[in-house]
Write an enzyme that holds these catalytic residues in place. Structure first.
Site, PDB file in Angstrom:
ATOM      1  N   LYS A  29      -0.439   2.436  -1.092  1.00 15.39           N
ATOM      2  CA  LYS A  29      -0.584   2.516   0.367  1.00 15.39           C
ATOM      3  C   LYS A  29      -0.826   1.142   0.973  1.00 15.39           C
ATOM      4  O   LYS A  29      -0.504   0.898   2.150  1.00 15.39           O
ATOM      5  CB  LYS A  29      -1.687   3.503   0.742  1.00 15.39           C
ATOM      6  CG  LYS A  29      -3.039   3.265   0.088  1.00 15.39           C
ATOM      7  CD  LYS A  29      -3.937   2.327   0.858  1.00 15.39           C
ATOM      8  CE  LYS A  29      -5.232   2.098   0.112  1.00 15.39           C
ATOM      9  NZ  LYS A  29      -6.152   1.186   0.819  1.00 15.39           N
ATOM     10  N   GLY A  62      -9.848   7.370  -1.246  1.00 14.80           N
ATOM     11  CA  GLY A  62      -9.562   8.131  -0.048  1.00 14.80           C
ATOM     12  C   GLY A  62      -9.658   7.266   1.192  1.00 14.80           C
ATOM     13  O   GLY A  62      -9.919   6.064   1.113  1.00 14.80           O
ATOM     14  N   SER A  79     -11.286   5.514   3.713  1.00 17.58           N
ATOM     15  CA  SER A  79     -12.714   5.194   3.824  1.00 17.58           C
ATOM     16  C   SER A  79     -12.957   3.707   4.032  1.00 17.58           C
ATOM     17  O   SER A  79     -13.345   3.008   3.104  1.00 17.58           O
ATOM     18  CB  SER A  79     -13.428   5.650   2.545  1.00 17.58           C
ATOM     19  OG  SER A  79     -12.726   5.174   1.392  1.00 17.58           O
ATOM     20  N   TYR A 121     -19.254 -10.405   4.492  1.00 20.78           N
ATOM     21  CA  TYR A 121     -18.422  -9.200   4.389  1.00 20.78           C
ATOM     22  C   TYR A 121     -18.682  -8.185   5.501  1.00 20.78           C
ATOM     23  O   TYR A 121     -17.751  -7.553   6.003  1.00 20.78           O
ATOM     24  CB  TYR A 121     -18.647  -8.529   3.031  1.00 20.78           C
ATOM     25  CG  TYR A 121     -18.167  -9.355   1.874  1.00 20.78           C
ATOM     26  CD1 TYR A 121     -16.833  -9.302   1.470  1.00 20.78           C
ATOM     27  CD2 TYR A 121     -19.031 -10.207   1.187  1.00 20.78           C
ATOM     28  CE1 TYR A 121     -16.373 -10.076   0.415  1.00 20.78           C
ATOM     29  CE2 TYR A 121     -18.580 -10.977   0.123  1.00 20.78           C
ATOM     30  CZ  TYR A 121     -17.249 -10.906  -0.255  1.00 20.78           C
ATOM     31  OH  TYR A 121     -16.805 -11.676  -1.297  1.00 20.78           O
ATOM     32  N   ALA A 158     -20.356  -6.739  -4.724  1.00 16.20           N
ATOM     33  CA  ALA A 158     -21.118  -6.665  -3.474  1.00 16.20           C
ATOM     34  C   ALA A 158     -20.289  -7.081  -2.270  1.00 16.20           C
ATOM     35  O   ALA A 158     -20.811  -7.649  -1.311  1.00 16.20           O
ATOM     36  CB  ALA A 158     -22.376  -7.523  -3.579  1.00 16.20           C
TER      37      ALA A 158
END
Length: 338
Positions: A196, A141, A143, A50, A10
């Site tokens: 990445k 991806g 995002s 978060y 979460a």
């Protein structure tokens, strides 16, 4: 068609994906170990540690009971930091065994395991009995959770050797602002997603040091070259690295302040110590750990990764960032196609 989906984890990305699935009309149970976090999500529909200033759907239900979360779930989405994958997967395996249930496993974790250098799907295969997992799909991806939360147009990849299961995930997540493509190259998708983060730390460090667009473009381009080299050495399709889970994820992570890896690099470039950066971030900085794993793995496979080498020296050997940059720029001249 409405599905029951269990989301394990979460944090920012797990909770936003859970919220997206609810908005897509699915029944979602979001699992967390933290009872206080669960209470905030269920009662106030917020996740302040978060995702500040974001309100979740009142239809999203959170729980600390993994058995209740996964019972009857056709799809289980795992969004756990790399270092916690095995522990959660073992618990999930025991729960699925108790329920005698088989589910499609999807993961959105980006990293490599320390010492073994295993990808997340490899760890999941080792910890979850085949009779309890129909397949494993990678969702990856460009995002950032913050962008998906405000419904910014987003495109990602669902990667699985079995394209029918990738297509199931594609349909499950896709909507007017979140578009999912399919790919059968799990190796490439996972290497692109993990590596990445290393380059993103470097990009943040460059900006923290005062470098500009040319430097960032050079780093991203040459970083992609070494990501591709290592992935191809393990059997990845080189075309994957010019797709969403390759260059797409690299660009967004290496250019956005929403990237904790970029922010970590920026703080290092500003002169902060690594331990302080890690403590202040409050969330896992995957790239710090992936740098070590990728450095060691590249040496074992004899794959040249000069940017990763330089960042390893900065992060783990205390080398000055400016010295590392100087050494990168003074390497023997070579062909771009090498």
């Amino acid at each position: 068609m409405t599905e029951k989906v269990a989301v394990l984890g979460a944090g920012s990305w797990g909770s936003v994906l859970a919220n997206l699935l609810v908005e897509n009309g699915h029944t979602v149970e979001l699992w967390s170990r933290d009872q206080e976090q669960v209470d905030c999500l269920n009662q106030e529909h917020v996740n302040p540690a978060y995702m500040k200033n974001f309100t979740y759907s009142s239809k999203l239900h959170a729980t600390t009971d993994m058995k209740a979360a996964v019972k009857g779930a056709d799809v289980i989405l795992i969004v756990i930091p790399t270092k916690g994958i095995r522990q959660v997967a073992r618990k999930l395996n025991a729960v699925l065994a108790e329920l005698d249930q088989q589910s499609l496993i999807v993961h959105a974790t980006k990293g490599l395991e320390q010492n073994t250098y295993k990808r997340p799907s490899e760890m999941l295969k080792e910890e979850i009995d085949p009779k309890y997992r129909r397949d494993i799909v990678v969702l990856s991806g460009p995002s950032h959770a913050e962008s998906v939360a405000i419904k910014d147009m987003t495109a990602v990849t669902a990667a699985c050797a079995n394209l029918a299961d990738a297509e199931k995930v594609q349909k499950l997540f896709s909507n007017s602002y979140f578009r999912v493509y399919t790919n059968d190259d799990v190796i490439g998708a996972e290497f692109g997603a993990a590596l990445k983060n290393i380059i993103a730390i470097g990009a943040g460090a460059l900006q923290g040091l005062g470098y500009h667009d040319n430097a960032r473009a050079a780093l991203i381009t040459r970083g992609l070259a070494e990501i591709r080299r290592l992935g191809v050495a393990f059997g990845a399709n080189p075309m994957t690295f010019i797709g969403l889970s390759g260059v797409g994820d690299l660009v967004v992570t290496a250019t956005s302040k929403n990237s904790r890896n970029w922010r970590a690099g920026y703080q290092l470039g500003q002169g902060q110590q690594l331990d302080d950066v890690i403590n202040n971030m409050g969330m896992v900085i995957e790239g710090v750990y992936t740098t070590k794993a990728a450095y060691e793995l590249s040496k074992k496979r004899q794959v040249p990764m000069p940017i990763t080498d330089a960042l390893y020296r900065v992060l783990y050997e205390g080398e000055d960032i400016k010295t590392a940059i100087s050494q990168l720029m003074s390497r023997d001249l070579t062909s771009e196609m090498e």
